[in-house]
Design an enzyme around this catalytic site. Sequence first.
Site, PDB file in Angstrom:
ATOM      1  NE  ARG A 178      -1.497  -0.076  -6.133  1.00 49.69           N
ATOM      2  CZ  ARG A 178      -0.895   0.146  -4.980  1.00 49.69           C
ATOM      3  NH1 ARG A 178      -1.473   0.900  -4.076  1.00 49.69           N
ATOM      4  NH2 ARG A 178       0.291  -0.366  -4.724  1.00 49.69           N
ATOM      5  CG  ASP A 247      -4.149   5.829  -4.368  1.00 47.04           C
ATOM      6  OD1 ASP A 247      -5.126   6.492  -3.990  1.00 47.04           O
ATOM      7  OD2 ASP A 247      -3.010   5.998  -3.910  1.00 47.04           O
ATOM      8  CG  ASP A 257      -0.357   2.071   0.382  1.00 47.39           C
ATOM      9  OD1 ASP A 257       0.617   2.493   1.017  1.00 47.39           O
ATOM     10  OD2 ASP A 257      -0.474   2.210  -0.844  1.00 47.39           O
TER      11      ASP A 257
END
Length: 487
Positions: A178, A247, A257
């Site tokens: 990331r 992140d 995510d």
Amino acid sequence: MFAFDNSYIRLPERFYRPAEPARAGQPRLIRLNRALAEELNLDFARASDEDLAAIFSGNNLPDGAASIAMAYAGHQFGNFVPQLGDGRAILIGEVVDTRGRRRDIQLKGAGVTPFSRNGDGRAALGPVLREYLVSEAMHALGIATTRALCAVATGDMVHRDTKLPGAVLTRVAASHIRIGTFQFFAARGDAEAVKALADHVIARHYPELGGSYRPYRGLLEAVSVRQADLVARWLSVGFIHGVMNTDNMAVSGETIDFGPCAFLDEYDPRKVFSSIDQRGRYAYANQPGIAQWNLARFAETLLPLMDGAEEENVEAANAALVEFGRVFQERWLDLFRAKLGIAGAQEDDLDLVNSLLKLMEDGEADFTRVFRALGKLAGGAPTEVLSAEFADAIGVADWLQRWVLRQEGDPRPANQRQAAMEAVNPAVIARNHRIEEAIAAGISGDFAPFERLAEALAEPYRESEAFADLQVAPRREQRVSRTFCGT
Ligand code: AMP
Ligand code: MG
């Protein structure tokens, strides 16, 4: 079964910590993504559901697995946190797929790691089903994304506001590196590690930059272009990521995510679903600006690696960020031109698209259904098919006149134009109320709605009788306006 070839553990030791999955009490297979397993060269022909549940809960790690938690930092809602890391995810290894691409395999929700802080390292069933459905939906829409290989119920309860059944999602990614991974080392002044990471990323995701004249400038530029393309695609299907912290932005260019993510129902550029995003930082229309802000944080980590004079490097970094804006705008407009079924490029196209979006906003029109209806109009359907989508259709007829005029000279027959539009405008998206329904049923032990939704989302551009109910927008009282993080 798994031909692991683990490259991340060959990086310096400070890049990760060893981490072992916790034992699941009574693992049960929910769903294995067999098509993806095949793509990964994984042969489960002789594996029973019990075997699969044991593997993908982490109870029986395959031979060759080297399980680790990756270190990373990140800006969360604009505030820098120097240490985050995989707190509820364990990378078990990397495999090379049938097309020669290296892919990470990670268990999400398999227990505490050295980065768990006060968390339990677990995942509740709801967020696991949500990530499975939405990440696979994104893939079927043709958008770069991490994938869902398997969902397993652990048989253990996790404690959130209430007690909830626990589950593990097996996530597959081009890599889990990331922007926050770069920040982790940059924040410690560890230039050597930033360089090792950048070289790893170049070799893995941008091999064309290997040995190039200015590889780290090139890396910033290449990541920026991929992110510009990605966010343009998100907007073109009404996707809201929900928590675009640094992140949660992969340098590979994949969507990663899936926490409080959601698709728009009625069009509203200021729409926010996430319960923790109180100021609307990650609202639908803010996403390109946020991606650019995140890329600026990425640039800061790379500046010390760049070999020109400092001023010159800063200038190059700024130019890459400006270029992000240009590429985003260009891709976005091209995607929306295709959604409108208009060929070529004309001066007025931006205004044509924006005027429709404004009408949709004012008329509380469903984002997905409007474009699908337009395709039908292109094929000869009456205008009511479109105007019925607007609570207030004032202005729609005028806009349609502009749209029809814009198509003059397009040589394609009506049915071809309709087909082209329907190939880019989905009929079925992962609507929030349907996801919530599938989760509620799953929690009570019935996975049939989850399976059915997964099946429909695999072919989002196809309109079918069997899934007619999934193509309908929620009634006002069915609308889900809040989504929650996986934590
Ligand atoms: P996210 O909001 O999912 O991007 O996660 C942000 C950070 O919190 C990451 O470092 C996660 O690993 C960590 N985290 C989230 N949930 C948990 C959990 N249940 N246990 C431990 N760490 C967690
Ligand atoms: Mg995260």
